[in-house]
Each structure stands twice: as structure tokens, then as C-alpha cells.
Design a protein around this motif. Structure first.
Motif, PDB file in Angstrom:
ATOM      1  N   GLU A  55       0.832  -1.210   0.000  1.00 33.28           N
ATOM      2  CA  GLU A  55       0.000   0.000   0.000  1.00 33.28           C
ATOM      3  C   GLU A  55       0.870   1.265   0.000  1.00 33.28           C
ATOM      4  O   GLU A  55       0.588   2.225  -0.717  1.00 33.28           O
ATOM      5  CB  GLU A  55      -0.907  -0.001   1.240  1.00 33.28           C
ATOM      6  CG  GLU A  55      -1.766   1.248   1.372  1.00 33.28           C
ATOM      7  CD  GLU A  55      -2.330   1.449   2.770  1.00 33.28           C
ATOM      8  OE1 GLU A  55      -3.160   2.354   2.942  1.00 33.28           O
ATOM      9  OE2 GLU A  55      -1.934   0.711   3.697  1.00 33.28           O
ATOM     10  N   ILE A  68      -5.259  -2.237  -1.086  1.00 36.11           N
ATOM     11  CA  ILE A  68      -6.323  -1.702  -0.222  1.00 36.11           C
ATOM     12  C   ILE A  68      -7.550  -2.627  -0.197  1.00 36.11           C
ATOM     13  O   ILE A  68      -8.188  -2.787   0.841  1.00 36.11           O
ATOM     14  CB  ILE A  68      -6.712  -0.243  -0.578  1.00 36.11           C
ATOM     15  CG1 ILE A  68      -7.171  -0.095  -2.023  1.00 36.11           C
ATOM     16  CG2 ILE A  68      -5.570   0.709  -0.260  1.00 36.11           C
ATOM     17  CD1 ILE A  68      -7.698   1.304  -2.359  1.00 36.11           C
ATOM     18  N   TYR A  87     -10.493   1.356   5.649  1.00 34.68           N
ATOM     19  CA  TYR A  87     -10.158   0.962   4.277  1.00 34.68           C
ATOM     20  C   TYR A  87     -11.364   1.009   3.346  1.00 34.68           C
ATOM     21  O   TYR A  87     -11.218   1.286   2.152  1.00 34.68           O
ATOM     22  CB  TYR A  87      -9.450  -0.401   4.260  1.00 34.68           C
ATOM     23  CG  TYR A  87      -7.994  -0.217   4.614  1.00 34.68           C
ATOM     24  CD1 TYR A  87      -7.079   0.190   3.654  1.00 34.68           C
ATOM     25  CD2 TYR A  87      -7.557  -0.358   5.924  1.00 34.68           C
ATOM     26  CE1 TYR A  87      -5.753   0.429   3.980  1.00 34.68           C
ATOM     27  CE2 TYR A  87      -6.234  -0.121   6.267  1.00 34.68           C
ATOM     28  CZ  TYR A  87      -5.334   0.273   5.284  1.00 34.68           C
ATOM     29  OH  TYR A  87      -4.031   0.527   5.607  1.00 34.68           O
TER      30      TYR A  87
END
Length: 225
Positions: A55, A68, A87
Motif C-alpha cells: 500500500e 487496499i 479501508y
């Protein structure tokens, strides 16, 4: 590959060697490979370590999106409400996420509220999913709405929601079957024992999935008998 041979721990050791030596597209693909193995093995806490690194370092849009989305799935599997919501919100506002991913993000936001027993906000989020899409996420959201209605003792409304899912989302076998089980719970709550039993029997006779549906239906049927 070692993964295909069932020697995933050796494969991960090899990937770790690459990750310590490289910073490139190759590294990103290695992070994806390791995290995929760990996610498949349901080692979510370990997968999160690699996904977080991906990420923060991904140069490629598709790799960032992978990170993600899988962080969301991992936190969902672990029942970590705050991280799920975080998220899901990132995906909802990301220009790199697809429309479907954005639409589905409300499912996880709803589930995070459910984990905190905030059914008012959960219902809002689930209704958002159902309004925007007709995919698997919508089927799960619709089921959750029916389950909330049942938990509140609103059995007739819960029945209606179950039938809505069964009739309008027939291709999602798992959630259709879950809705039939919930229907039987509603029948039982409304003192219709015969209908509750026949609903469970129809699932046991017709459902073909190899998951928790048949064992759950059999367990509930045994309690009625």
C-alpha cells in the motif's frame, strides 16, 4: 512453483529474499504473491504486513488497488471494525478504485457498524449498497438487513426482505440459502413450526454448496424436532 507444490512457506522465504534486495515492479509483484498465499491460507495478520508495505510503496495503480482491497478483506475476516471502516472509506473515495468496488465499500462500512452494535448506521450503509448495485455485495447487504429486522423482532418485515432477496437475486446461491434459513427462523418466531421445518428440509434436499449452509440447516431442524 513452490506454491503449487504446497510448499508455500519455502516460497515465502524466497520472496522475502527478493523483497530485501529489490525495489521495483518485481518487488511489488512479490508482495502480491506473498500476500495472496497468506490470504489463501487465512493467515490474515501475516498477510496484512505485506499488504501494508505494498500500500505504501506501490508505483502501479493496479497494485495499490490490490493492496487496499485485500487489506479490507483481511480486516473483515479478523472482525476489526475500525480498520474495516478506514479501508472501506479509502476505497469509496479512491480515484483508483472501480465503481463496483466503491459501491461495495458500503457493505464493509455497514458490517463495521454492526460489529459495534450500531444498527442505525449499519442499516443506512446496507441500504446504500442495495440502492447502487445488484451484485454479490448487494445480496449480502440485503441479507444483513433481513437479519437486523429479525433481531429486532420485526419478523414479517424480515420475511419480506428475505423473499425480496430470494426472488430478485437468485444467482447468489449462498445468500439465497442463508435467506431461506433466516425465513425458517422467522416462521418459528411466528409459531409456524411446520413451515419452518419444510423450509429447512428444502435447503437440505436442494443446496449443493460445500459450506456452512447444510450443517446449519440440519442443526436448526434437529432443534425443531
Amino acid at each position: 512453483s513452490l506454491v503449487k507444490l504446497g510448499r508455500s512457506s519455502e516460497a515465502i522465504a524466497d520472496y522475502d529474499y527478493i523483497l530485501n534486495d529489490w525495489t521495483s515492479d518485481y518487488t511489488e509483484r512479490s508482495l502480491i504473491s506473498v500476500s495472496k498465499v497468506l490470504m489463501d491460507e487465512k493467515k490474515y495478520n501475516e498477510a496484512i504486513v505485506y499488504l501494508k508495505r505494498l500500500e505504501t510503496t506501490a508505483d502501479y495503480k493496479v497494485h495499490y488497488t490490490y493492496a487496499i482491497n485485500n487489506l479490507l478483506k483481511a480486516y473483515n475476516a479478523l472482525g476489526m471494525a475500525d480498520d474495516m471502516k478506514k479501508y472501506a472509506e479509502i476505497i469509496k473515495t479512491s480515484d483508483k478504485a472501480s465503481e463496483e468496488e466503491k459501491n461495495s465499500s458500503d457493505l464493509y462500512i455497514g458490517k463495521s457498524f454492526l460489529l459495534k452494535a450500531d444498527t442505525v448506521q449499519a442499516v443506512k450503509a446496507f441500504n446504500n449498497v442495495v440502492a447502487k448495485t445488484k451484485t454479490l455485495a448487494a445480496a449480502e447487504a440485503k441479507y444483513n438487513l433481513a437479519a437486523i429486522q429479525y433481531a429486532k423482532g420485526d419478523y414479517k418485515t424480515s420475511q419480506k426482505t428475505c423473499f425480496d432477496l430470494i426472488n430478485n437475486m437468485p444467482s447468489y446461491d449462498y445468500w439465497v440459502a442463508k435467506s431461506f434459513i433466516l425465513l425458517s427462523d422467522n416462521y418459528l418466531a411466528l409459531k409456524d413450526k411446520l413451515q419452518a421445518k419444510s423450509t429447512l428440509l428444502s435447503i437440505i434436499d436442494n443446496y449443493e454448496g460445500k459450506d456452512d449452509i447444510i450443517p446449519t440447516a440440519k442443526e436448526k431442524l434437529a432443534k425443531i424436532n
